[in-house]
Design an enzyme around this catalytic site. Structure first.
Site, mmCIF file in Angstrom:
data_model
loop_
_atom_site.group_PDB
_atom_site.id
_atom_site.type_symbol
_atom_site.label_atom_id
_atom_site.label_comp_id
_atom_site.label_asym_id
_atom_site.label_seq_id
_atom_site.Cartn_x
_atom_site.Cartn_y
_atom_site.Cartn_z
ATOM 1 N N ASP A 15 8.946 4.358 7.371
ATOM 2 C CA ASP A 15 7.854 5.336 7.423
ATOM 3 C C ASP A 15 8.330 6.787 7.504
ATOM 4 O OD1 ASP A 15 6.526 2.944 7.533
ATOM 5 O OD2 ASP A 15 5.631 3.255 9.503
ATOM 6 N N ASP A 55 3.621 3.464 5.523
ATOM 7 C CA ASP A 55 2.254 3.287 5.993
ATOM 8 C C ASP A 55 1.309 3.691 4.860
ATOM 9 O OD1 ASP A 55 2.150 2.187 8.510
ATOM 10 O OD2 ASP A 55 1.483 4.004 9.523
ATOM 11 N N HIS A 57 -2.641 3.405 4.583
ATOM 12 C CA HIS A 57 -3.920 2.998 5.153
ATOM 13 C C HIS A 57 -5.099 3.409 4.276
ATOM 14 C CE1 HIS A 57 -1.948 1.832 8.801
ATOM 15 N NE2 HIS A 57 -1.624 3.058 9.161
ATOM 16 N N HIS A 61 -9.643 2.966 8.409
ATOM 17 C CA HIS A 61 -8.815 1.872 8.930
ATOM 18 C C HIS A 61 -9.148 1.595 10.389
ATOM 19 C CE1 HIS A 61 -5.105 -0.279 10.117
ATOM 20 N NE2 HIS A 61 -5.176 -0.732 8.876
ATOM 21 N N HIS A 90 -4.171 8.855 9.661
ATOM 22 C CA HIS A 90 -2.854 9.234 9.147
ATOM 23 C C HIS A 90 -2.460 8.347 7.974
ATOM 24 C CE1 HIS A 90 -1.956 5.844 11.814
ATOM 25 N NE2 HIS A 90 -0.849 5.664 11.112
ATOM 26 N N LYS A 115 2.592 -1.054 3.981
ATOM 27 C CA LYS A 115 2.033 -1.802 5.109
ATOM 28 C C LYS A 115 0.804 -1.085 5.648
ATOM 29 C CE LYS A 115 5.408 0.160 8.397
ATOM 30 N NZ LYS A 115 4.524 0.687 9.437
ATOM 31 N N CYS A 164 7.232 1.696 15.159
ATOM 32 C CA CYS A 164 7.515 0.950 13.921
ATOM 33 C C CYS A 164 8.991 0.594 13.746
ATOM 34 C CB CYS A 164 6.994 1.726 12.726
ATOM 35 S SG CYS A 164 5.192 1.934 12.759
#
Length: 213
Positions: A15, A55, A57, A61, A90, A115, A164
């Site tokens: 990330d 990440d 999203h 989310h 984010h 992810k 993470c």
């Protein structure tokens, strides 16, 4: 060029996205301090296998505080029987903050694992999403990708060290991989967690090393 690692080793970059840098939607403590070091490491071509997680999203989310009326960022709720931190919006799909950091030369990258794309499940680890409604943690495909290439050891760095990166290293160990965290190429959401993070890593047999080593 530096001496390469074993062909059985892979680098996992977690990330490294602008939203986790100062000025971003979910800024980690000194998150931008790792950019130059990661860029230099990638340019050295020391790893045969290089993977980045990202990440990614959708809007609305379930991990966003804005999806829970009356709740504020960093509050914790119960979700599917597990503790869930509510985050600021984010790494929303298609936004600049969700891109891989533009100051890094990503040409050594072999794969990108997205992810957190399921609107109903949060995701910290590069290997598995968080617990879903059925209590299971869906796999991202990273474990299979590494297994197909004969990888037995991973080096993990990125953001955030206390979330993470930690979860990714822990899952690597659960899958039977040797795991090390490149401590100097990580930063936490808050430095107050560093002592606990270090203790958890060491207790699970995860090495803590510096990139220069």
């Amino acid at each position: 060029m530096s001496q390469p690692f074993s062909p059985d080793a892979a680098l996992i970059l977690v990330d490294v996205q602008p939203d986790f840098m100062p000025g971003g939607a979910l800024a980690c403590h000194q998150g931008d301090a790792i950019v130059t070091g990661i860029d230099q490491l990638l340019r050295q071509r020391r790893f045969r296998h290089v993977v980045a997680t990202r990440d990614w999203h959708p809007r609305g989310h379930i991990s966003f505080a804005s999806s829970h009326p009356g709740r504020a960022p960093f509050e914790q709720i119960a979700l599917y029987g597990q503790p869930q931190t509510l985050w600021p919006d984010h790494c929303v799909q298609g936004t600049p903050g969700a891109e891989l950091h533009p100051a890094i030369d990503w040409s050594a990258l072999d794969a990108v694992i997205r992810k957190g794309s399921d609107p109903a499940i949060d995701s910290y680890s590069g290997f598995r999403e968080n617990h879903g409604p059925d209590g299971a943690r869906p796999r991202t495909g990273l474990g299979g990708w590494l297994r197909e290439r004969g990888v037995t050891e991973v080096f993990v760095c990125g953001l955030a060290r206390d979330v993470c990166v930690l979860w990714t290293a822990q899952d690597a160990r659960e899958l039977g991989l040797r795991a090390s965290v490149l401590w100097d190429l990580c930063r936490p959401v808050t430095p107050d967690t560093d002592v606990a993070t270090r203790a958890r890593l060491l207790a699970q047999g995860i090495a803590i090393v510096e990139a220069g080593e």
